[in-house]
Enzyme design. Structure first.
Site, PDB file in Angstrom:
ATOM      1  N   GLY A  13      12.942  32.439  -4.922  1.00  0.00           N
ATOM      2  CA  GLY A  13      11.935  32.204  -5.963  1.00  0.00           C
ATOM      3  C   GLY A  13      12.149  30.880  -6.675  1.00  0.00           C
ATOM      4  O   GLY A  13      11.865  30.738  -7.869  1.00  0.00           O
ATOM      5  N   GLY A  16       9.215  29.291  -8.633  1.00  0.00           N
ATOM      6  CA  GLY A  16       8.626  30.045  -9.747  1.00  0.00           C
ATOM      7  C   GLY A  16       8.950  29.426 -11.087  1.00  0.00           C
ATOM      8  O   GLY A  16       9.616  28.391 -11.169  1.00  0.00           O
ATOM      9  N   ASP A  58      11.198  34.561   2.818  1.00  0.00           N
ATOM     10  CA  ASP A  58      10.620  35.732   2.149  1.00  0.00           C
ATOM     11  C   ASP A  58      11.781  36.693   1.908  1.00  0.00           C
ATOM     12  O   ASP A  58      12.408  37.158   2.860  1.00  0.00           O
ATOM     13  CB  ASP A  58       9.567  36.375   3.069  1.00  0.00           C
ATOM     14  CG  ASP A  58       8.936  37.607   2.423  1.00  0.00           C
ATOM     15  OD1 ASP A  58       7.801  37.948   2.797  1.00  0.00           O
ATOM     16  OD2 ASP A  58       9.594  38.223   1.551  1.00  0.00           O
ATOM     17  N   TYR A 148       5.966  46.712 -12.499  1.00  0.00           N
ATOM     18  CA  TYR A 148       6.981  45.662 -12.709  1.00  0.00           C
ATOM     19  C   TYR A 148       8.182  46.235 -13.458  1.00  0.00           C
ATOM     20  O   TYR A 148       9.328  46.067 -13.037  1.00  0.00           O
ATOM     21  CB  TYR A 148       6.351  44.529 -13.511  1.00  0.00           C
ATOM     22  CG  TYR A 148       7.283  43.413 -13.909  1.00  0.00           C
ATOM     23  CD1 TYR A 148       7.552  43.166 -15.248  1.00  0.00           C
ATOM     24  CD2 TYR A 148       7.873  42.606 -12.962  1.00  0.00           C
ATOM     25  CE1 TYR A 148       8.392  42.138 -15.635  1.00  0.00           C
ATOM     26  CE2 TYR A 148       8.710  41.565 -13.337  1.00  0.00           C
ATOM     27  CZ  TYR A 148       8.969  41.338 -14.680  1.00  0.00           C
ATOM     28  OH  TYR A 148       9.803  40.320 -15.053  1.00  0.00           O
ATOM     29  N   LYS A 152      12.105  46.904 -12.276  1.00  0.00           N
ATOM     30  CA  LYS A 152      13.244  46.310 -12.983  1.00  0.00           C
ATOM     31  C   LYS A 152      14.248  47.382 -13.409  1.00  0.00           C
ATOM     32  O   LYS A 152      15.454  47.166 -13.373  1.00  0.00           O
ATOM     33  CB  LYS A 152      12.762  45.485 -14.172  1.00  0.00           C
ATOM     34  CG  LYS A 152      12.059  44.191 -13.771  1.00  0.00           C
ATOM     35  CD  LYS A 152      12.939  43.340 -12.872  1.00  0.00           C
ATOM     36  CE  LYS A 152      12.268  42.071 -12.388  1.00  0.00           C
ATOM     37  NZ  LYS A 152      13.133  41.289 -11.477  1.00  0.00           N
TER      38      LYS A 152
HETATM   39  C1  VAH Z   1       5.835  38.927 -17.688  1.00  0.00           C
HETATM   40  N1  VAH Z   1       6.895  36.791 -18.175  1.00  0.00           N
HETATM   41  O1  VAH Z   1       5.065  38.664 -18.608  1.00  0.00           O
HETATM   42  C2  VAH Z   1       7.129  38.128 -17.616  1.00  0.00           C
HETATM   43  C3  VAH Z   1       8.233  38.786 -18.409  1.00  0.00           C
HETATM   44  C4  VAH Z   1       8.851  40.017 -20.486  1.00  0.00           C
HETATM   45  C5  VAH Z   1       7.790  39.342 -19.736  1.00  0.00           C
HETATM   46  O2  VAH Z   1       8.910  39.747 -17.666  1.00  0.00           O
HETATM   47  O3  VAH Z   1       5.604  39.770 -16.853  1.00  0.00           O
END
Ligand code: VAH
Length: 327
Positions: A13, A16, A58, A148, A152
């Site tokens: 990444g 990014g 990737d 997301y 995590k």
């Molecule tokens: C997002 N910038 O907005 C990231 C981050 C805490 C936010 O993980 O998804």
């Protein structure tokens, strides 16, 4: 577990928002030839491409990851490849594949090849319903409402498992929203805090996709880079936590940020049109207790809202005057 010396790093990444600046900072510290930048498809900047080794990779392709690590004699992986919160809600299966399959590929490689360390980013997105939203503690309920956030939490649990079960040195930080003038973010809920600066300089007005009172934990990129590199060099024996350090620098709302911008651009105007990202932001903490990071590896931020705003506008106004605001 020994504190083996980091010598040859692979950054996934690298193109990014954090990866692109972290790669350059790592090259400065460890030697450009000792930091292999990797990207999946986005074109890297000439600076990134010309300053050290680059590979198209990737992170979900474990065999390719292993081949690239062997080719360059990599001993440490900094795994910045991720699908962020807003994009992740549009394609949750992709977010799972990149964020979790990608991570376990790096942990498995570390186990099989005896790598020195894996740096696995986490996020304040791990928090959700049922935890205190003010001064959110290091240890609390983790019930994220986004894919997301789910990836995590899974990543933190995998890191801690690989540390305990296999003796892998895996470390991670729960990044807040990160703000930078070098690389535009992509697909995050906190992206407004970057876009607002570009629009303030370019048009003196901004329509914000979060409401005026949406308070979120945030951090300026130099502090993000410092935290990441300080954790990488921390004495493993002194760490009680591994993949899940809370870190923070400041918390502010869009209205407070607009007020700070107006100290530099008095005519700046903001309007608010909350979208689907409002519900994501409302599930996250408003502020973070990062006492564990301060105690275990000496974390201390340098930038507050005023210092960040002044630095952001100084850089962007200069680039705008040169006709290259977006690079
Ligand atoms: C997002 N910038 O907005 C990231 C981050 C805490 C936010 O993980 O998804």
């Amino acid at each position: 577990m020994s504190n083996k010396k980091i010598q040859k790093i692979l950054v996934t990444g690298s193109v990014g928002q954090i990866g692109s600046e972290l790669t350059m900072a790592l090259r400065e510290k460890y030697g450009a030839e000792n930091v292999v930048a990797c990207g999946r498809k986005t074109k890297p900047s000439p600076e990134l491409l010309e300053s050290g080794p680059f590979e198209w990779l990737d992170v979900t392709d474990k065999e390719k990851l292993a081949r690239v690590c062997e080719k360059h004699g990599v001993d440490t992986i900094v795994n910045m490849a991720a699908i962020l919160s807003a994009t992740g809600e549009k394609n949750p299966q992709l977010a799972w594949n990149v964020n979790v399959t990608g991570l376990i590929n790096t942990l498995e490689l570390a186990r099989e090849a005896g790598l020195t360390q894996v740096l696995c980013p986490s996020s304040i997105a791990v928090f959700g319903k049922g935890c205190p939203r003010v001064d959110t503690p290091q240890e609390t309920v983790l019930k994220p409402s986004t894919m997301y956030g789910v990836t995590k939490v899974t990543g933190e649990l995998l890191c801690d498992y690989y540390v305990g079960r296999f003796g892998v040195d895996a470390r991670g930080l729960r990044y807040p929203g990160i703000i930078s003038h070098k690389t535009l973010p992509g697909g995050g809920t906190t992206d407004y805090a970057v876009e607002i600066f570009y629009k303030a300089v370019e048009e003196k007005r901004y329509t914000c996709f979060l409401g005026p009172d949406t308070r979120l934990p945030m951090m300026y990129m130099p502090d993000c880079i410092k935290a990441t590199m300080d954790l990488m060099e921390a004495d493993f024996e002194k760490l009680e936590h591994h993949g899940d350090f809370n870190i923070s620098a400041m918390s502010f709302t869009p209205a407070e940020l607009a007020e700070e911008i107006r100290k530099h651009i008095p005519e700046f105007e903001i309007t608010y049109e909350p979208d689907f990202r409002q519900a994501i932001a409302d599930s996250w903490p408003q502020s973070i207790d990062d006492s564990a990071a301060r105690k275990e590896w000496g974390w201390k931020p340098s930038y507050d809202l005023a210092a960040m705003t002044a630095d952001m506008l100084e850089h962007l106004q200069k680039r705008h005057a040169e006709g290259k605001l977006y690079g």
